[in-house]
Structure formats: C-alpha cells, structure tokens
Design a protein around this motif. Structure first.
Motif, mmCIF file in Angstrom:
data_model
loop_
_atom_site.group_PDB
_atom_site.id
_atom_site.type_symbol
_atom_site.label_atom_id
_atom_site.label_comp_id
_atom_site.label_asym_id
_atom_site.label_seq_id
_atom_site.Cartn_x
_atom_site.Cartn_y
_atom_site.Cartn_z
ATOM 1 N N ASN A 1 0.824 -1.192 0.000
ATOM 2 C CA ASN A 1 0.000 0.000 0.000
ATOM 3 C C ASN A 1 0.871 1.260 0.000
ATOM 4 O OD1 ASN A 1 -1.864 2.005 0.475
ATOM 5 N ND2 ASN A 1 -2.920 0.900 2.097
ATOM 6 N N ALA B 1 0.173 4.197 1.000
ATOM 7 C CA ALA B 1 0.063 4.948 2.246
ATOM 8 C C ALA B 1 1.095 4.476 3.270
ATOM 9 C CB ALA B 1 -1.341 4.833 2.817
ATOM 10 N N GLN B 2 1.434 3.197 3.271
ATOM 11 C CA GLN B 2 2.419 2.682 4.218
ATOM 12 C C GLN B 2 3.815 3.215 3.910
ATOM 13 O OE1 GLN B 2 1.596 1.393 6.949
ATOM 14 N NE2 GLN B 2 -0.523 0.973 6.434
ATOM 15 N N HIS B 3 4.097 3.447 2.638
ATOM 16 C CA HIS B 3 5.419 3.981 2.268
ATOM 17 C C HIS B 3 5.607 5.406 2.770
ATOM 18 C CE1 HIS B 3 6.776 0.629 -0.094
ATOM 19 N NE2 HIS B 3 5.646 0.621 -0.783
ATOM 20 N N THR B 4 4.533 6.165 2.864
ATOM 21 C CA THR B 4 4.636 7.557 3.272
ATOM 22 C C THR B 4 4.296 7.769 4.745
ATOM 23 O OG1 THR B 4 2.364 7.969 2.583
ATOM 24 C CG2 THR B 4 4.097 8.367 0.946
ATOM 25 N N ASN B 5 3.896 6.722 5.448
ATOM 26 C CA ASN B 5 3.536 6.850 6.857
ATOM 27 C C ASN B 5 4.804 6.756 7.714
ATOM 28 O OD1 ASN B 5 2.584 6.671 9.445
ATOM 29 N ND2 ASN B 5 1.203 4.961 9.076
ATOM 30 N N PRO B 6 5.208 7.851 8.374
ATOM 31 C CA PRO B 6 6.438 7.804 9.172
ATOM 32 C C PRO B 6 6.321 6.920 10.408
ATOM 33 C CG PRO B 6 5.338 9.900 9.464
ATOM 34 C CD PRO B 6 4.588 9.159 8.386
ATOM 35 N N LEU B 7 5.100 6.543 10.786
ATOM 36 C CA LEU B 7 4.910 5.694 11.957
ATOM 37 C C LEU B 7 4.794 4.217 11.608
ATOM 38 C CD1 LEU B 7 2.374 7.925 13.910
ATOM 39 C CD2 LEU B 7 4.816 7.668 14.326
ATOM 40 N N HIS B 8 4.879 3.888 10.324
ATOM 41 C CA HIS B 8 4.748 2.494 9.909
ATOM 42 C C HIS B 8 5.816 1.629 10.572
ATOM 43 C CE1 HIS B 8 3.770 -0.961 7.490
ATOM 44 N NE2 HIS B 8 5.032 -1.054 7.101
ATOM 45 N N GLU C 1 1.430 10.375 19.170
ATOM 46 C CA GLU C 1 2.082 10.183 17.873
ATOM 47 C C GLU C 1 2.740 11.467 17.392
ATOM 48 O OE1 GLU C 1 -1.110 8.608 15.519
ATOM 49 O OE2 GLU C 1 -0.778 6.560 16.228
ATOM 50 N N SER C 2 2.065 12.586 17.581
ATOM 51 C CA SER C 2 2.616 13.870 17.158
ATOM 52 C C SER C 2 3.879 14.214 17.949
ATOM 53 C CB SER C 2 1.557 14.961 17.341
ATOM 54 O OG SER C 2 2.085 16.217 17.006
ATOM 55 N N LEU D 1 6.742 11.957 16.784
ATOM 56 C CA LEU D 1 7.307 12.399 15.508
ATOM 57 C C LEU D 1 8.195 13.626 15.698
ATOM 58 C CD1 LEU D 1 4.286 11.880 13.108
ATOM 59 C CD2 LEU D 1 6.423 10.596 13.139
#
Length: 89
Positions: A2, A4-11, A64-65, A68
C-alpha cells in the motif's frame, strides 16, 4: 504494498515503543507536562497508558505527534564535555 504505508512515518513503530521512547526522553513528569492526560500524571505506567491510548484516538494522536517531533529533533549527545574557552594571555 500500500502506497500509504510507504509515506507513513509511523509504519512499523508500535504504540508501546512510542510511549517508552517518550518516557525515556522526557520522563513521566515531563510527558505529563507536554500531554496533560491522567495516564501520564497520576500513577503512570506503560501498560495503563497503552490501555487508555488504544481506546482514545485524540490522546493517541497527541502521543504520535510528540513522538514524531522528538524523533525529528533528537537531543544532542552529551558524551563529550564542552571545550573550555581559550584563556586570554
């Protein structure tokens, strides 16, 4: 996979890992000052915090914020003491 997983920094980062990182960095008191929720300010523990955060989307979003932000701004290592300024002479 997916996009979205590539761009999710929390993945791949668990909520437990985030909480442990934040506690290590700020301590419970500092974490409670930054995110004012009872699970960080009154008898805090990783397990009680995880239980609350998994049920409370707005609180999890704050964690999460902050995670990050702290990951993007690592503290400078204090391994080497600061050099003494040159002495006039």
């Amino acid at each position: 996979m997916n996009e979205a997983q590539h761009t999710n920094p929390l993945h791949g980062i668990t909520l437990k890992a985030m909480v442990e990182h934040l506690v290590e960095r700020y301590g419970w008191e500092g974490l409670g000052e930054r995110i004012a929720i009872r699970c960080f300010t009154h008898d805090p523990s990783v397990n009680s915090s995880l239980k609350f955060l998994r049920k409370t989307p707005w609180a999890r979003a704050k964690v999460e914020s902050l995670y990050l932000h702290s990951a993007a701004h690592p503290r400078k290592s204090s391994a080497a003491p600061p050099a003494d300024p040159p002495q006039p002479g």
